[in-house]
Design an enzyme around this catalytic site. Structure first.
Site, short mmCIF file in Angstrom:
data_model
loop_
_atom_site.label_atom_id
_atom_site.label_comp_id
_atom_site.label_asym_id
_atom_site.label_seq_id
_atom_site.Cartn_x
_atom_site.Cartn_y
_atom_site.Cartn_z
N GLN A 1 -28.58 -10.73 -72.70
CA GLN A 1 -29.47 -9.93 -71.85
C GLN A 1 -30.57 -10.86 -71.39
OE1 GLN A 1 -28.84 -6.11 -71.79
NE2 GLN A 1 -26.94 -7.15 -72.28
N GLY B 1 -33.37 2.30 -72.03
CA GLY B 1 -32.29 1.32 -72.01
C GLY B 1 -32.52 0.21 -70.99
N HIS B 2 -31.63 -0.77 -71.01
CA HIS B 2 -31.80 -1.93 -70.13
C HIS B 2 -31.67 -1.55 -68.66
CE1 HIS B 2 -27.33 -2.97 -71.24
NE2 HIS B 2 -27.45 -1.77 -70.77
N ASN B 3 -32.55 -2.18 -67.88
CA ASN B 3 -32.55 -2.01 -66.42
C ASN B 3 -32.93 -0.61 -65.94
OD1 ASN B 3 -30.28 -4.32 -66.96
ND2 ASN B 3 -31.56 -4.73 -65.17
#
Lengths: 348, 348, 348
Positions: free
Chosen positions: C196, C237-239
């Site tokens: 990531q 969460g990511h993004n």
């Protein structure tokens, strides 16, 4: 890290179509890529981006290669190849053995000389840290904890007394492994704690997310299988067993003594009651409420998707009478059957 | 710890049937017990294990004693007796007074000489730590925090300024007690924080799980009653009041200013709205969505249990039209009533 | 802090009716106020308390002022004025620049001389801490982290490598910002981590609650807009992108790549699937299950409110057959329509 495409193809075991002297040094998405970017095309829906990308190279399936104007690495599984390439380009820094002077390491702890113990980390008596383990800042490894080779405790990880972590673990900040779980006996109105004398035992290649908790066993162990991946804010109760390669998304909770099989996926905010048996290859969608065992492979779901509030109010109010509604429909069916029978008698 | 059965029976206040010289030194389940194991039979469903167990002694009801081939300790409540016996066999290590040299203790903090302050723990000005308190590694006790006698902060516990903890508390890693809760006023589109000037006040014999948060009061206090047991990942909002001996399982959240009575049990992943009144002896099952007050004792529930995905998709789609369906049934009932009336008129 | 009402009115920009020499030194609720208390009347439902209050002054709307027997501060938005007054009376202590000797600060970290680095806090290489920032005890700021002016990390905050925090942030204990999110490719049955490489980027005036996690982006950044307020135990969460001034209550989880607009409110324990688009001014009620995009402003809801367990059991069992029930009603409608048609034909 900079890698020539020729070398990258060899290290990934895939074939290259294009200039093997081109260098990539980071990963990027097709539409935001530039010089030095390695990108990938996994989903054909993004094929339009391929013709326009400024990436220096793209990983894709042979069947998509015709559209590319840049060097391509051919893979049957572009996403997997991308994962490996990304790790080559963005490696974790190599672990340099040593103990930060601010760490508090009990003389009876054993640290492999190739392992790193970060600043302000505590190792209690009997803790054993294996080769090339990275223990980041602010971690606490309780008495008798063991951490296997090549594991990485990012920062502020708490491993309570007796916890076993296998090799190549990745454990994120705020994780609490092996605390005494929620077990009480009633003494009249009062709760009396049941001492929890089991351990939390994690296999190899396990990942534990931020602020996730895995309780130790009450008697016997809580067991997290090899390759299990847990996201953030997950609660694993005492004596739960999670089979190999099962993955769980954030905010999920598994109550005590439930056994989950291998290769399951459990989406976010799922709740499981205790003492259930979940088979291999069982998949639960987000927010599923799991109140019984599911032994057969399959996808299982529950919950009501969100809708405009006014609709929801009306429908939720009706839900309170769903049993009654069903009885009313049954009564109508009976009435109509009777009417038809009467009618037929009258006709004949 | 090793204990002779004769002594154990005396200390537990139960009667022994069998050799009082036999020694036990750990607890185990009936089916995995061996030499030195103390086990128990609580649920008659496990009676089959009793005849085969290798335990050195078993705690059980007199009515189950006939099946046992090993020494037995007779109890009307085997599980409770087991809890006490397990604590005798697996005691917490005695707290030795002192302050680890790596702890950072403000000169204006007061630590009882019999209390232990662990490595890398911070005590700010005005913190007061009572007799025989165990403060594990990595804890933070903010200004003016008070912790009562015989409490145990396992590790990495954060008690924010002004927090009060009663006697015999057990607080697990990652718990955050007394942070400023979620209170804002709107200024156009922007949120302006309302300072939270109350405290978090925990009674005696309280247990707080890993990564659980109890916010301080906005004005006035958040109050956790005596004997309350909170599992992991629980959120207690500002000015919540939880009555004595109420227990909550993991992942539950209680919104601000809700008042919960005594002797309630709140299962996992329950969500409660704010400003509710929950009476004594109220029980919520897992994932219940509590949007109104429940003052009467009883068991309350909600949620849809998981089912095969295809079934769920069909049913959930229909839920969106449940109000309409109910109206259609009503219409059918009217139609049929009219038809019957017409038919009767025609008949007559 | 003590303030004369005259001065307070000036600083708040409101008008005072009453003795400007009266002094207030703390906030309190109308019904528990005493000498020195500043209170407020926001909700007319509490007007009865106004006549009886012992507060030294009350903030209220002019339309409510007639009932007051104590000095009043007149405001069109009493709650907002109260928030500001409360901050004046209960200010955070002024930040005194310095680094506690027990902190571990990498030589390649930059700390503004006016910032405070608390005890047992770690700053890794390249961390940059701006003017008047307060970094409390036990925090970890990873490599290259930047924290903007006047931010406050209360205690035990973890900012993983590369995280950006804007100005005037307030981050509570246990928060984990910027950990590597949950991204894996499948290699047969095994999961292979996707590195990531994005960051977690927080705007100005952001608040992050206790034990809340914001994952870094997979590629590109996770973005928390200006003025966003996150309660405890939230998973981002990511993004994910969260628009300015959106607020979320505790236990909510937002899956990867979902984009949420500005000025949204998301109540407690809401779950959102990934890759959704949520518009501006969208509001979700507690425990809503968000499985599709909602682009239009409005209030959206789902879930079944709790009811007595026996009722719930009956209704939930019927839900499993809701699709079938709907078909049965359709069949009845058809039958009756046919019966009516037959009847009419017979009549004619």
């Amino acid at each position: 890290m900079q890698i020539r495409l020729g070398e990258l193809a060899v290290r990934l075991g895939v074939s290259l179509r294009g200039d093997d002297e081109v260098v990539v040094d980071h990963v990027a998405q097709l539409d935001s890529a530039g010089v030095g970017s390695l990108s990938f095309l996994g989903d054909p829906a993004y094929r339009a981006h391929l013709a326009r990308t400024h990436a220096s190279a793209v990983i894709l399936k042979e069947s998509d290669a015709a559209d590319a104007r840049v060097p391509v690495l051919l893979s049957d599984n572009p996403y997997l190849t991308f994962a490996r390439a990304a790790r080559l380009l963005h490696p974790y820094p190599e672990v340099v053995g040593g103990i930060h002077p601010s760490a508090v390491v009990d003389p009876a702890a054993q640290v492999d000389p190739s392992a790193w113990i970060g600043p302000l980390t505590v190792l209690e008596a009997g803790a054993v840290v294996g080769p090339r383990v990275f223990v980041g800042p602010g971690c606490i490894l309780g008495e008798g904890v063991e951490v296997g080779a090549d594991s990485r405790l990012v920062a502020r990880v708490t491993l309570c007394a007796g916890t076993r972590v296998g090799q190549r673990a990745l454990i994120h900040p705020g994780a609490v492994i092996g605390r005494e779980g929620f077990g009480f006996a009633k003494d009249g109105e009062r709760w009396v704690r049941i001492p929890q004398v089991g351990r939390a035992v994690l296999g190899d290649d396990v990942e534990i997310g931020a602020n996730t908790s895995v309780d130790r066993g009450a008697i016997g162990d809580t067991v997290i299988g090899h390759g299990v991946k847990l996201d953030n804010h997950i609660q694993i109760g005492h004596n739960v067993v999670v089979g190999d390669n099962t993955a769980m998304a954030a905010n999920t909770g598994i109550s005590g003594s439930t056994r989950i099989g291998r290769n399951c996926t459990i989406a976010g905010a799922v709740g499981m009651a205790g003492h259930l048996e979940i088979g291999d290859n069982v998949h639960f969608t987000g927010m599923a409420m799991v109140t019984r065992s599911f032994k057969e492979p399959g996808v299982y779901s529950s919950g009501i998707p969100a809708m405009p509030n006014a609709d929801w109010r009306r429908n939720a109010a009706r839900f309170r009478h769903l049993d009654e509604l069903t009885r009313r429909v049954k009564q109508l069916e009976t009435l109509i059957a009777n009417m038809n029978a009467t009618h037929e008698r009258e006709e004949s």
